[in-house]
Design a protein around this motif. Structure first.
Motif, short mmCIF file in Angstrom:
data_model
loop_
_atom_site.label_atom_id
_atom_site.label_comp_id
_atom_site.label_asym_id
_atom_site.label_seq_id
_atom_site.Cartn_x
_atom_site.Cartn_y
_atom_site.Cartn_z
N ALA A 79 0.81 -1.22 0.00
CA ALA A 79 0.00 0.00 0.00
C ALA A 79 0.84 1.26 0.00
N ASP A 80 2.14 1.12 -0.28
CA ASP A 80 3.06 2.25 -0.16
C ASP A 80 3.09 3.03 -1.47
N SER A 81 2.23 4.03 -1.58
CA SER A 81 2.17 4.83 -2.81
C SER A 81 3.44 5.66 -2.99
N THR A 82 4.10 5.98 -1.88
CA THR A 82 5.35 6.75 -1.97
C THR A 82 6.40 5.97 -2.75
N PHE A 83 6.51 4.68 -2.44
CA PHE A 83 7.48 3.85 -3.15
C PHE A 83 7.10 3.70 -4.62
N ARG A 84 5.84 3.49 -4.89
CA ARG A 84 5.40 3.34 -6.28
C ARG A 84 5.71 4.62 -7.08
N THR A 85 5.50 5.76 -6.44
CA THR A 85 5.81 7.03 -7.09
C THR A 85 7.30 7.16 -7.34
N ALA A 86 8.11 6.69 -6.38
CA ALA A 86 9.56 6.76 -6.54
C ALA A 86 10.04 5.86 -7.68
N VAL A 87 9.43 4.69 -7.82
CA VAL A 87 9.78 3.81 -8.94
C VAL A 87 9.40 4.47 -10.26
N GLY A 144 16.21 -3.86 7.09
CA GLY A 144 16.52 -2.62 7.79
C GLY A 144 16.77 -1.42 6.91
N GLY A 145 16.45 -1.50 5.63
CA GLY A 145 16.66 -0.36 4.74
C GLY A 145 15.69 0.77 5.00
N ALA A 146 16.12 2.00 4.75
CA ALA A 146 15.26 3.18 4.93
C ALA A 146 14.21 3.19 3.83
N PRO A 147 12.92 3.35 4.18
CA PRO A 147 11.84 3.24 3.20
C PRO A 147 11.97 4.17 2.00
N SER A 148 12.51 5.37 2.20
CA SER A 148 12.51 6.38 1.13
C SER A 148 13.83 6.46 0.38
N ASP A 149 14.75 5.54 0.60
CA ASP A 149 16.05 5.56 -0.08
C ASP A 149 15.86 5.34 -1.58
N GLU A 150 16.44 6.21 -2.39
CA GLU A 150 16.27 6.11 -3.84
C GLU A 150 16.94 4.86 -4.42
N ILE A 160 16.60 1.77 -3.49
CA ILE A 160 15.65 0.67 -3.63
C ILE A 160 14.63 0.98 -4.72
N ALA A 161 14.33 2.24 -4.92
CA ALA A 161 13.44 2.60 -6.04
C ALA A 161 14.11 2.29 -7.37
N ALA A 162 15.42 2.52 -7.47
CA ALA A 162 16.15 2.19 -8.69
C ALA A 162 16.16 0.69 -8.94
N ALA A 163 16.36 -0.09 -7.87
CA ALA A 163 16.34 -1.54 -8.02
C ALA A 163 14.95 -2.02 -8.43
N GLY A 164 13.92 -1.43 -7.84
CA GLY A 164 12.56 -1.79 -8.22
C GLY A 164 12.30 -1.51 -9.69
N ALA A 165 12.77 -0.36 -10.16
CA ALA A 165 12.60 -0.01 -11.57
C ALA A 165 13.32 -1.00 -12.48
N ALA A 166 14.48 -1.50 -12.03
CA ALA A 166 15.22 -2.48 -12.83
C ALA A 166 14.38 -3.74 -13.04
N PHE A 167 13.64 -4.16 -12.01
CA PHE A 167 12.79 -5.34 -12.16
C PHE A 167 11.65 -5.09 -13.14
N GLU A 168 11.19 -3.85 -13.26
CA GLU A 168 10.15 -3.56 -14.25
C GLU A 168 10.68 -3.72 -15.67
N ARG A 228 22.23 1.91 -10.81
CA ARG A 228 21.92 3.13 -10.06
C ARG A 228 21.61 2.83 -8.60
N ALA A 229 21.32 1.56 -8.30
CA ALA A 229 21.12 1.15 -6.91
C ALA A 229 22.44 0.84 -6.21
N GLU A 230 23.55 0.94 -6.94
CA GLU A 230 24.89 0.71 -6.40
C GLU A 230 25.00 -0.65 -5.71
N PRO A 231 24.69 -1.74 -6.43
CA PRO A 231 24.73 -3.06 -5.80
C PRO A 231 26.15 -3.49 -5.47
N ASP A 232 26.29 -4.15 -4.33
CA ASP A 232 27.59 -4.77 -4.03
C ASP A 232 27.67 -6.09 -4.78
#
Length: 342
Positions: free
Chosen positions: A6-14, A66-72, A74-82, A149-153
């Motif tokens: 239900a996190d519209s903030t994350f969806r908007t960030a993606v 433990g990641g911060a909900p609004s960190d960009e 994770i939005a970049a990683a989410g976009a990669a899956f799209e 852009r998510a700077e994966p290790d």
């Protein structure tokens, strides 16, 4: 902790990540030749209106680690899956000969129609197929660029690479299954695990958790949640492919039967009424109505619904074992994955 479902903030960030990335790509590619803008438009249009299920599971793994909900990141990683999902679906539609996706022409059919409308030289269906391959390849390339852009290790990158290899392997197993003269429930479930369960739920959870520094124990517990849930997700997809409302699914009724998909639903029907009878109907326009009725009257639909319930319960027990913080994050995603109409 807010539910990712239900996190519209994350969806908007993606969406913001996708839009920003496309803007850069459009400038780069149209500088090569304005005609390449058609490829960009096709990729953007194809991904519009998606459920964002894989980004949402990626976000869930991130939150549980433990990641911060609004960190960009994770939005970049989410976009990669799209982009990865878009690539897989464009190629899947081409291999299946699907005419539509989300109520619109599939990419190969769209460009086939453009060729006809323009009076192009050569075969329209070949042009459509070639462009669809290129659109899918482009989105696969974009998926890798977006993930960076998510700077994966190194560990997160390995999990991402595993996801891509697994979905291709699952697709191959699906293609291979079409060559066999019997329908087998165990084989269909094996395909589901690699083509859908790992790719849709397990690896997005893993990548999100790894990006936030989650340890191997957490990743193992997420696997226990993801695999049964991912299998249930695909079984629900199979049911919708036969019994779903076209207004919701964006596909004609019985499209999976017309395309000859060897799902668990079809395999259970074959076990009940005979393999020769089902194989004679499967993959034909004329057999859709009869096979539709057989799936229901044979008890196959009821069996698959029971399979879904069993797998969901298994996943919910695994969520409970993670600890009290997992339920609010993951349980709404169970509903989003299973209690759906498209």
């Amino acid at each position: 902790m807010n539910s990712p479902a239900a996190d519209s903030t994350f969806r908007t960030a993606v969406a913001r990540q996708l839009d920003s990335f496309v803007g850069e790509q459009r400038r780069l590619l149209t500088d090569l030749d304005p005609a390449v803008g058609d490829l960009v438009d096709a990729a953007v249009d194809f991904t519009a209106g998606g459920k964002l299920l894989r980004p949402t599971f990626c976000h869930a793994g991130w939150l549980l680690a433990g990641g911060a909900p609004s960190d960009e990141r994770i939005a970049a990683a989410g976009a990669a899956f799209e982009w990865l999902q878009g690539s897989a679906l464009v190629h899947d539609d081409l291999m299946d000969g699907s005419d539509t996706r989300r109520g619109r022409p599939s990419v190969h059919r769209d460009f086939e129609a453009r060729h006809v409308a323009a009076g192009g030289h050569g075969e329209a269906h070949e042009y459509g197929a070639r462009v669809a391959i290129l659109v899918g390849d482009l989105m696969l390339s974009w998926a890798d660029e977006q993930l960076r852009r998510a700077e994966p290790d190194a560990r997160a990158a390995r999990l991402w690479d595993a996801c891509k290899s697994e979905v291709v392997s699952g697709q191959f197993l699906d293609v291979l299954a079409q060559t066999r003269d019997r329908l087998d429930v165990a084989s269909a479930m094996h395909v589901i695990r690699f083509k859908s369960a790992k790719y849709t739920i397990e690896r997005p959870l893993h990548v999100g958790a790894a990006l936030a520094g989650g340890d191997d124990d957490l990743l193992g517990r997420l696997t226990e949640v993801a695999l049964p849930l991912g299998e249930a997700f695909q079984l629900r997809d199979d049911v919708l492919g036969v019994f779903g409302d076209p207004a919701d699914t964006g596909k004609p009724i019985g499209d999976d039967l017309r395309e000859g998909k060897r799902t668990v639903l079809v395999a259970r029907t074959a076990d009940a009424v005979g393999h020769e009878r089902v194989l004679a109907l499967l993959g034909t326009q004329e057999g859709v109505a009869e096979l539709h009725d057989l799936i229901e009257s044979s008890g196959a639909l009821e069996q698959v619904e029971a399979d879904i319930d069993r797998l969901v319960e298994q996943s919910l027990r695994a969520i409970a074992r993670i600890g009290p913080s997992a339920g609010p994050v993951l349980e709404p995603l169970v509903d989003a994955a299973i209690r759906r109409v498209r």
